[in-house]
Each structure stands twice: as C-alpha cells, then as structure tokens.
Design an enzyme around this catalytic site. Structure first.
Site, PDB file in Angstrom:
ATOM      1  N   ASP A  84       0.846  -1.199   0.000  1.00  0.00           N
ATOM      2  CA  ASP A  84       0.000   0.000   0.000  1.00  0.00           C
ATOM      3  C   ASP A  84       0.884   1.252   0.000  1.00  0.00           C
ATOM      4  OD1 ASP A  84      -2.158   1.706   0.262  1.00  0.00           O
ATOM      5  OD2 ASP A  84      -2.624   1.126   2.322  1.00  0.00           O
ATOM      6  N   ARG A 129      -9.864  10.654 -12.025  1.00  0.00           N
ATOM      7  CA  ARG A 129      -9.108  10.722 -10.760  1.00  0.00           C
ATOM      8  C   ARG A 129      -8.520   9.366 -10.373  1.00  0.00           C
ATOM      9  NH1 ARG A 129     -13.335  11.873  -6.986  1.00  0.00           N
ATOM     10  NH2 ARG A 129     -11.671  11.751  -5.440  1.00  0.00           N
ATOM     11  N   LYS A 130      -8.738   8.385 -11.205  1.00  0.00           N
ATOM     12  CA  LYS A 130      -8.313   7.021 -10.848  1.00  0.00           C
ATOM     13  C   LYS A 130      -6.876   6.755 -11.307  1.00  0.00           C
ATOM     14  CE  LYS A 130     -11.889   5.062 -12.832  1.00  0.00           C
ATOM     15  NZ  LYS A 130     -12.926   4.063 -13.200  1.00  0.00           N
TER      16      LYS A 130
HETATM   17  C1  LIG Z   1     -11.452   6.807  -2.132  1.00  0.00           C
HETATM   18  C2  LIG Z   1     -12.473   7.927  -1.950  1.00  0.00           C
HETATM   19  C3  LIG Z   1     -11.776   9.293  -1.837  1.00  0.00           C
HETATM   20  C4  LIG Z   1     -13.375   7.905  -3.191  1.00  0.00           C
HETATM   21  O1  LIG Z   1     -14.463   8.736  -2.961  1.00  0.00           O
HETATM   22  P1  LIG Z   1     -14.816   9.936  -3.974  1.00  0.00           P
HETATM   23  O2  LIG Z   1     -13.730  10.938  -3.991  1.00  0.00           O
HETATM   24  O3  LIG Z   1     -16.190  10.420  -3.607  1.00  0.00           O
HETATM   25  O4  LIG Z   1     -14.782   9.229  -5.376  1.00  0.00           O
HETATM   26  P2  LIG Z   1     -15.986   8.744  -6.286  1.00  0.00           P
HETATM   27  O5  LIG Z   1     -16.928   7.880  -5.527  1.00  0.00           O
HETATM   28  O6  LIG Z   1     -16.525   9.952  -7.002  1.00  0.00           O
HETATM   29  O7  LIG Z   1     -15.218   7.814  -7.323  1.00  0.00           O
HETATM   30  C5  LIG Z   1     -14.324   8.335  -8.276  1.00  0.00           C
HETATM   31  C6  LIG Z   1     -14.020   7.188  -9.217  1.00  0.00           C
HETATM   32  O8  LIG Z   1     -13.308   6.177  -8.499  1.00  0.00           O
HETATM   33  C7  LIG Z   1     -14.028   4.936  -8.520  1.00  0.00           C
HETATM   34  N1  LIG Z   1     -13.851   4.314  -7.212  1.00  0.00           N
HETATM   35  C8  LIG Z   1     -13.905   4.909  -6.001  1.00  0.00           C
HETATM   36  N2  LIG Z   1     -13.655   4.003  -5.027  1.00  0.00           N
HETATM   37  C9  LIG Z   1     -13.435   2.823  -5.655  1.00  0.00           C
HETATM   38  C10 LIG Z   1     -13.132   1.510  -5.199  1.00  0.00           C
HETATM   39  N3  LIG Z   1     -12.952   1.236  -3.899  1.00  0.00           N
HETATM   40  N4  LIG Z   1     -12.974   0.536  -6.119  1.00  0.00           N
HETATM   41  C11 LIG Z   1     -13.107   0.796  -7.438  1.00  0.00           C
HETATM   42  N5  LIG Z   1     -13.396   2.033  -7.936  1.00  0.00           N
HETATM   43  C12 LIG Z   1     -13.558   3.024  -7.043  1.00  0.00           C
HETATM   44  C13 LIG Z   1     -15.464   5.337  -8.819  1.00  0.00           C
HETATM   45  O9  LIG Z   1     -16.166   4.256  -9.429  1.00  0.00           O
HETATM   46  C14 LIG Z   1     -15.257   6.500  -9.778  1.00  0.00           C
HETATM   47  O10 LIG Z   1     -14.916   5.997 -11.040  1.00  0.00           O
HETATM   48  P3  LIG Z   1     -15.265   6.758 -12.427  1.00  0.00           P
HETATM   49  O11 LIG Z   1     -14.338   7.919 -12.569  1.00  0.00           O
HETATM   50  O12 LIG Z   1     -15.007   5.721 -13.464  1.00  0.00           O
HETATM   51  O13 LIG Z   1     -16.714   7.153 -12.340  1.00  0.00           O
HETATM   52  C15 LIG Z   1     -13.350   7.688  -0.692  1.00  0.00           C
HETATM   53  O14 LIG Z   1     -14.057   6.480  -0.865  1.00  0.00           O
HETATM   54  C16 LIG Z   1     -12.511   7.628   0.547  1.00  0.00           C
HETATM   55  O15 LIG Z   1     -12.135   8.648   1.113  1.00  0.00           O
HETATM   56  N6  LIG Z   1     -12.194   6.396   1.009  1.00  0.00           N
HETATM   57  C17 LIG Z   1     -11.251   6.229   2.094  1.00  0.00           C
HETATM   58  C18 LIG Z   1      -9.813   6.247   1.539  1.00  0.00           C
HETATM   59  C19 LIG Z   1      -8.842   5.819   2.586  1.00  0.00           C
HETATM   60  O16 LIG Z   1      -8.942   6.208   3.721  1.00  0.00           O
HETATM   61  N7  LIG Z   1      -7.871   4.976   2.158  1.00  0.00           N
HETATM   62  C20 LIG Z   1      -6.902   4.427   3.065  1.00  0.00           C
HETATM   63  C21 LIG Z   1      -5.879   5.417   3.539  1.00  0.00           C
HETATM   64  S1  LIG Z   1      -5.026   6.282   2.232  1.00  0.00           S
HETATM   65  C1  LIG Z   2       1.127  10.964  -3.602  1.00  0.00           C
HETATM   66  C2  LIG Z   2       1.441  11.105  -2.170  1.00  0.00           C
HETATM   67  C3  LIG Z   2       1.707   9.797  -1.483  1.00  0.00           C
HETATM   68  C4  LIG Z   2       0.492   9.243  -0.830  1.00  0.00           C
HETATM   69  C5  LIG Z   2       0.778   7.915  -0.206  1.00  0.00           C
HETATM   70  C6  LIG Z   2      -0.476   7.359   0.364  1.00  0.00           C
HETATM   71  C7  LIG Z   2      -0.245   6.011   0.965  1.00  0.00           C
HETATM   72  C8  LIG Z   2      -1.234   5.828   2.030  1.00  0.00           C
HETATM   73  C9  LIG Z   2      -1.414   4.424   2.385  1.00  0.00           C
HETATM   74  C10 LIG Z   2      -2.558   4.287   3.373  1.00  0.00           C
HETATM   75  O1  LIG Z   2      -2.676   5.096   4.293  1.00  0.00           O
HETATM   76  O2  LIG Z   2      -3.350   3.368   3.239  1.00  0.00           O
END
Ligand SMILES: CC(C)(COP(=O)(O)OP(=O)(O)OC[C@H]1O[C@@H](n2cnc3c(N)ncnc32)[C@H](O)[C@@H]1OP(=O)(O)O)[C@@H](O)C(=O)NCCC(=O)NCCS
Ligand SMILES: CCCCCCCCCC(=O)O
Length: 186
Positions: A84, A129-130
């Site tokens: 990660d 944004r992906k």
């Molecule tokens: C990831 C996160 C920012 C996405 O939420 P968001 O900004 O509202 O994004 P959206 O729901 O508009 O999705 C944006 C795109 O990503 C895709 N997407 C979002 N989460 C996804 C997932 N888990 N798996 C697959 N696709 C995903 C959506 O389908 C969408 O795709 P598109 O551009 O083809 O339509 C939100 O779910 C979040 O904050 N999650 C927690 C993240 C986290 O804490 N991670 C661990 C620590 S870094």
């Molecule tokens: C682009 C800046 C680097 C971001 C790195 C994010 C990794 C986070 C992993 C996690 O918290 O699950």
C-alpha cells in the site's frame, strides 16, 4: 499469480516529471506520522523509498520478528501495508495527493523472518481521478533470497484535493515534523 484485476484500455500513462529525483534518489515520506513511512511513528514500519527507472519507485522492508503472522513468516497484513505504502509513493510522480481506494495482493511464497524485501511499484495508467498501480516484491537478502517474485499487488488510488484531510486535523496527535497538515500535498 492470479487475481481479477482488469485495467481499462483507455488509460494515460504518466511520464517521469522534472521534479522527480534521478534513479537512486531519495523520495520523501508523505506524512511523518504515517505507519508505513513516517519517522515520527515509532511503532511503524518506517519504509524508505527511492526513485527507480522511468516512473518506478523502490522500497525495502526488513522482516522483523514483530511482523510475524504464521510461525516464522511475515504477517499478510504487514506485507499488504508495505505494498500500500509503496504504491502510494509511486503516485508521487503525479505531483498531487492520493488515497488508496482498492488494493489486492497475491501471496505467492512464504516470506521468512529476517528477509529483506524489495518492493517495486509504478503507475500503470490514470483515467479521471483514478490511478491504477502495480507492484511486486522479492527477497533480496536472507537465506531465501532469489530473483523470484514472492508477492504481487494491484491497487487503485484516487486523486484527492488537499482539503480531503482537513476534517481529520483535530485527530492528529502531536505535531508532525513534515509535511504541515493544512497545506500538505499528503
Ligand atoms: C477513495 C475515496 C476518496 C473515493 O471517494 P470519492 O472521492 O467520492 O470518489 P468517487 O466515488 O466519485 O469515485 C471516483 C471514481 O473512483 C471509482 N472508485 C472509487 N472508489 C473505488 C473503489 N474502492 N474501487 C473501485 N473504484 C472506485 C469510482 O467508481 C469512480 O470511477 P469513475 O471515474 O469511473 O466514475 C473515498 O471512498 C474515501 O475517502 N475512502 C477512504 C480512503 C482511505 O482512507 N484509504 C486508506 C488510507 S489512504
Ligand atoms: C502521492 C502522495 C503519497 C500518498 C501515499 C499514500 C499512501 C497511504 C497508504 C494508506 O494510508 O493506506
């Protein structure tokens, strides 16, 4: 190795930006209190990263006894954490912050305690944004060292605005050494 990961066919692949260090150059921690890379997180795994060739990054982890899962081998969650972190750091070539949306690991071989793992990660492509990333790990030091890939990972990261973490500021413990939380690029 297997898995159900499918890359979209309309991805854009980033090119190495001018601000990225030369191969072998150090990459910064993204947050000093991060469990994966922070130097202000004493119980973390404190990974360090360097730029590699192209848009690849490299990181190492020595498998300490405290990372143990099954007898004598690394815990799968620790290995997942290392992937990660490495794949998140690979997103630094974009110059904008990301968070992990989805991560999947293939655990191919047992990894004994005392191994030094090398992780290599890169962005496979972006769309909107992906950010699609992949990585693999090899044991580069220790009795089980070889060129064989011992685990692989695919991860979807999402570009976020810096203010994504603003609501979390009240939960930050102590004063981070870098970067500043408010205007951080994560
Ligand atoms: C990831 C996160 C920012 C996405 O939420 P968001 O900004 O509202 O994004 P959206 O729901 O508009 O999705 C944006 C795109 O990503 C895709 N997407 C979002 N989460 C996804 C997932 N888990 N798996 C697959 N696709 C995903 C959506 O389908 C969408 O795709 P598109 O551009 O083809 O339509 C939100 O779910 C979040 O904050 N999650 C927690 C993240 C986290 O804490 N991670 C661990 C620590 S870094
Ligand atoms: C682009 C800046 C680097 C971001 C790195 C994010 C990794 C986070 C992993 C996690 O918290 O699950």
């Amino acid at each position: 190795m297997s898995g159900t990961w499918t890359l979209p066919d309309d991805l854009e692949v980033p090119i190495r930006p001018d601000f990225f260090p030369a191969p072998g150059g150090d990459l910064p921690q993204h947050w000093s209190k991060c469990f994966g890379c922070g130097d202000d997180q004493p119980t973390g795994i404190a990974m360090r990263f360097t730029a590699a060739e192209g848009i690849e990054v490299a990181g190492r982890l020595t498998v300490e006894s405290r990372y143990q899962g099954g007898p004598g081998v690394i815990h799968g969650g620790i290995l997942t954490t290392a992937f990660d972190e490495t794949q998140g750091i690979a997103c630094m070539v974009l110059g904008s912050p990301v968070v992990t949306g989805h991560l999947q690991i293939d655990f191919a071989r047992p990894i004994p305690l005392g191994s030094v793992l090398e992780f290599r990660a890169r962005i496979d492509g972006t769309i909107r944004r992906k950010v699609y990333t992949s990585a693999e790990a090899r044991i580069v030091e220790g009795p089980a060292a070889s060129d064989e890939v011992v685990a692989t990972s695919r991860g979807l990261f999402l570009r976020i605005k810096p203010e994504h973490f603003t609501p979390m500021a009240e939960f930050v413990d102590g004063v981070p050494t870098m970067p500043s939380f408010g205007n951080s690029t994560l």
